[in-house]
Design a protein around this motif. Structure first.
Motif, PDB file in Angstrom:
ATOM      1  N   HIS A  46      -9.964   4.141   4.407  1.00  0.00           N
ATOM      2  CA  HIS A  46     -10.043   5.321   5.312  1.00  0.00           C
ATOM      3  C   HIS A  46      -8.632   5.407   6.115  1.00  0.00           C
ATOM      4  O   HIS A  46      -8.449   6.522   6.444  1.00  0.00           O
ATOM      5  N   ALA A  47      -8.276   4.209   6.700  1.00  0.00           N
ATOM      6  CA  ALA A  47      -7.240   4.192   7.540  1.00  0.00           C
ATOM      7  C   ALA A  47      -5.923   4.210   7.057  1.00  0.00           C
ATOM      8  O   ALA A  47      -5.894   3.967   5.824  1.00  0.00           O
ATOM      9  N   ALA A  48      -4.829   3.882   8.189  1.00  0.00           N
ATOM     10  CA  ALA A  48      -3.347   3.705   7.440  1.00  0.00           C
ATOM     11  C   ALA A  48      -3.410   2.517   6.954  1.00  0.00           C
ATOM     12  O   ALA A  48      -4.190   1.582   7.418  1.00  0.00           O
ATOM     13  N   GLY A  49      -2.496   2.092   6.077  1.00  0.00           N
ATOM     14  CA  GLY A  49      -2.274   0.636   5.373  1.00  0.00           C
ATOM     15  C   GLY A  49      -2.620   0.766   3.858  1.00  0.00           C
ATOM     16  O   GLY A  49      -2.562   2.068   3.274  1.00  0.00           O
ATOM     17  N   PRO A  50      -2.738  -0.328   3.022  1.00  0.00           N
ATOM     18  CA  PRO A  50      -2.907  -0.515   1.912  1.00  0.00           C
ATOM     19  C   PRO A  50      -4.066   0.615   1.381  1.00  0.00           C
ATOM     20  O   PRO A  50      -5.046   1.013   2.190  1.00  0.00           O
ATOM     21  N   ASP A  51      -4.245   0.769   0.233  1.00  0.00           N
ATOM     22  CA  ASP A  51      -5.220   1.587  -0.670  1.00  0.00           C
ATOM     23  C   ASP A  51      -6.839   1.069  -0.439  1.00  0.00           C
ATOM     24  O   ASP A  51      -7.402   1.935  -0.362  1.00  0.00           O
ATOM     25  N   PHE A  52      -6.702  -0.222  -0.619  1.00  0.00           N
ATOM     26  CA  PHE A  52      -7.930  -0.717  -0.625  1.00  0.00           C
ATOM     27  C   PHE A  52      -8.425  -1.847   0.664  1.00  0.00           C
ATOM     28  O   PHE A  52      -7.350  -2.612   0.572  1.00  0.00           O
ATOM     29  N   SER A  53      -9.330  -1.613   1.307  1.00  0.00           N
ATOM     30  CA  SER A  53      -9.780  -2.595   2.142  1.00  0.00           C
ATOM     31  C   SER A  53     -11.189  -3.314   1.890  1.00  0.00           C
ATOM     32  O   SER A  53     -11.772  -3.079   1.092  1.00  0.00           O
ATOM     33  N   ASP A  54     -11.073  -4.390   2.765  1.00  0.00           N
ATOM     34  CA  ASP A  54     -12.409  -5.320   2.506  1.00  0.00           C
ATOM     35  C   ASP A  54     -12.305  -5.948   1.088  1.00  0.00           C
ATOM     36  O   ASP A  54     -13.639  -5.926   0.629  1.00  0.00           O
ATOM     37  N   ALA A  55     -11.317  -6.167   0.341  1.00  0.00           N
ATOM     38  CA  ALA A  55     -11.207  -6.656  -0.976  1.00  0.00           C
ATOM     39  C   ALA A  55     -11.414  -8.405  -0.574  1.00  0.00           C
ATOM     40  O   ALA A  55     -10.852  -8.646   0.263  1.00  0.00           O
ATOM     41  N   VAL A  56     -11.762  -9.026  -1.815  1.00  0.00           N
ATOM     42  CA  VAL A  56     -11.733 -10.520  -1.812  1.00  0.00           C
ATOM     43  C   VAL A  56     -11.163 -10.983  -2.946  1.00  0.00           C
ATOM     44  O   VAL A  56     -11.544 -10.411  -4.315  1.00  0.00           O
ATOM     45  N   VAL A  57     -10.189 -11.923  -2.916  1.00  0.00           N
ATOM     46  CA  VAL A  57      -9.300 -12.430  -3.922  1.00  0.00           C
ATOM     47  C   VAL A  57      -9.329 -13.831  -3.980  1.00  0.00           C
ATOM     48  O   VAL A  57      -9.419 -14.588  -2.923  1.00  0.00           O
ATOM     49  N   ARG A  58      -9.386 -14.567  -5.102  1.00  0.00           N
ATOM     50  CA  ARG A  58      -9.174 -15.835  -5.113  1.00  0.00           C
ATOM     51  C   ARG A  58      -7.855 -16.371  -6.117  1.00  0.00           C
ATOM     52  O   ARG A  58      -7.719 -15.740  -7.073  1.00  0.00           O
ATOM     53  N   LEU A  59      -7.203 -17.139  -5.390  1.00  0.00           N
ATOM     54  CA  LEU A  59      -5.751 -17.579  -5.889  1.00  0.00           C
ATOM     55  C   LEU A  59      -6.418 -19.035  -6.649  1.00  0.00           C
ATOM     56  O   LEU A  59      -6.649 -19.794  -5.851  1.00  0.00           O
ATOM     57  N   ASN A  60      -5.805 -19.223  -7.801  1.00  0.00           N
ATOM     58  CA  ASN A  60      -6.334 -20.358  -8.470  1.00  0.00           C
ATOM     59  C   ASN A  60      -7.587 -20.870  -8.351  1.00  0.00           C
ATOM     60  O   ASN A  60      -8.359 -20.069  -8.256  1.00  0.00           O
ATOM     61  N   THR A  61      -7.764 -22.178  -7.851  1.00  0.00           N
ATOM     62  CA  THR A  61      -8.987 -22.570  -7.336  1.00  0.00           C
ATOM     63  C   THR A  61      -9.478 -22.520  -5.802  1.00  0.00           C
ATOM     64  O   THR A  61     -10.250 -23.188  -5.301  1.00  0.00           O
TER      65      THR A  61
END
Ligand code: SF4
Length: 455
Positions: free
Chosen positions: A64-79
């Motif tokens: 909703h706010a300024a900044g990147p397109d999607f908020s509250d995302a969760v990502v895992r890098l490798n393990t």
């Protein structure tokens, strides 16, 4: 579904999936690609440009706010442990620099930069505090289908001759095989959205898209993604106004443009929308996204939005109507939807109609059943083929007519092959798997030979 397996074998033996996909002549817009990303159509496991494994644990919400397109995302890098933050989706890798994200504090918690086009030189994605943000490139060519179709000319194809000689019963079985295969793919796609966003949100997003018809499918998909069901249900009496406001339909403050009977309804929407407008400004859909011409008045997107608002208010009884996983009960629910304004109006600005109109008509309900609810029931383990097979086809479209012309030409049995939704869907599947992948004017298409062998 054994027939679906036969069709899958046919596709595999024709190596459909190994060919280059039919090139999209239309470049999908950034908004469309973002919607496809959020729906999970690109998948959830990627390799970053520097070779790390990237798993999207949660796609988050439209910001909703300024900044990147999607908020509250969760990502895992490798393990590693899952990391929560925001995701930016751009068409080009260089946009991180050219759009000034590197110096913008609103991008400080970005955890992923997704882009489509890669430049010749490497662009580094760093935040203001010099933290590196992993980059993932996505390829629109892998998308299972596009939001709108490119339709080649409708000339009868080489397969017309073998198909003409086949008994009707065998042709219907081929169409049923392709339809079952397509139904399974729809179920798998819905299951994927359920895993990404939960059962109710997945249903809400898919029904919303179906209410948008072909012309406004993207706009309705974006609305349902940007205004999740849970959020809208919490808005209580403001739900409908929030939907109309974010759709951009409450931009004209001059009530004089509305018919006298309409002013009270619009005024109410306006008063309820106005306190939310500033906070939601970023989510407003651009006016140019809506296709208002060429839609029948009954299907005007404002009417469909009224239907969506009514559905949200009735959501608990809607989900109860699904417990039997029965097409008739779901149909009865949609036929029973009522709205004091939209049962009588085509648009916000139209005069009242002479008599009441269904909020969601039978042909749209059949499409919702075919494209959303029956695939959804199948994804939950129900046996839906008997109900699916019975759905009558009430609509046609240019892609379908083109497919029918290419495969059946002047065969007098042609109308029979498109009279149910299942047969139409089977025909579309064959058309997409073979006609749209053929670059040889039928000469190298394996479908005619496969049909001669089909028992
Ligand atoms: S491309 Fe193949 S399936 Fe399509 S019309 Fe030609 S022969 Fe038939």
């Amino acid at each position: 579904m054994l027939l679906a397996d036969r069709y899958a074998e046919l596709r595999d033996s024709a190596r459909v999936h190994e060919r280059a996909l039919f090139p999209l002549q239309r470049t999908p817009s950034e908004l469309e690609l973002q919607a496809r990303w959020f729906a999970g159509d690109f998948g959830r496991r990627f390799h970053s440009v520097s070779g790390d494994d990237v798993e999207i644990v949660q796609f988050g919400t439209w910001n909703h706010a300024a900044g990147p397109d999607f908020s509250d995302a969760v990502v895992r890098l490798n393990t590693g442990d899952p990391i929560r933050g925001t995701i930016e989706f751009d068409l080009a890798d260089r946009s991180w620099e050219t759009h000034g994200h590197a110096t913008n504090p609103a991008f400080e918690d970005a955890i992923l930069h997704v882009f489509v086009h890669q430049s010749n030189r490497a662009f580094f994605t760093r935040t203001k505090s010099n933290r590196n943000v992993p980059q993932v490139r996505v390829d629109p060519k892998i998308l299972p289908d596009s939001f709108s179709a490119n339709v080649p000319p409708a000339r009868p194809g080489r397969c017309q001759a073998p198909l003409r000689d086949l008994p009707e019963e065998r042709l219907c079985r081929i169409l049923a095989a392709a339809a079952q295969f397509r139904l399974q793919r729809k179920a798998a796609r819905i299951k994927n959205i359920v895993e990404n966003h939960g059962r109710d949100e997945a249903l809400f997003q898919e029904i919303s898209a179906a209410l948008g018809y072909k012309e406004n499918k993207l706009a309705f998909t974006l609305l349902a993604q940007r205004l999740p069901l849970g959020f809208l249900r919490e808005q209580g009496d403001d739900t409908e106004a929030t939907l109309f406001g974010v759709a951009g339909f409450l931009e004209a403050p001059d009530l004089c443009i509305y018919a006298r009977e309409t002013r009270g309804y619009v005024r109410k929407l306006w008063d309820r929308w106005w306190p939310h407008r500033d906070a939601m400004q970023r989510l407003l859909l651009p006016a140019k996204l809506w296709r208002l011409s060429g839609t029948r008045p009954l299907n005007h997107p404002q009417r469909r939005l009224g239907a969506l608002a009514t559905l949200i208010n009735a959501w608990p009884s809607f989900t109860r109507s699904l417990t039997k996983k029965n097409a008739k009960t779901a149909q009865g629910f949609f036929l029973g939807l009522r709205h004091p304004f939209w049962n009588l109006h085509y648009t916000l600005a139209s005069e009242p109609a002479a008599r009441q109109m269904a909020l969601v008509g039978e042909s749209r309900i059949a499409e919702i059943l075919a494209n959303v609810l029956l695939p959804f029931f199948l994804a939950e383990g129900a046996d839906v083929w008997a109900a699916y097979e019975k759905l009558p086809a009430r609509l046609s479209n240019r892609r379908l007519e083109t497919g029918a012309a290419r495969l059946f030409g002047g065969d007098p049995r042609r109308p029979h092959f498109t009279k149910t939704i299942a047969r139409q869907q089977g025909l579309l599947q064959i058309y997409e798997d073979f006609c749209l992948q053929d670059n040889s004017d039928c000469a190298q298409c394996p479908f005619p030979e496969q049909m001669r062998k089909w028992k």
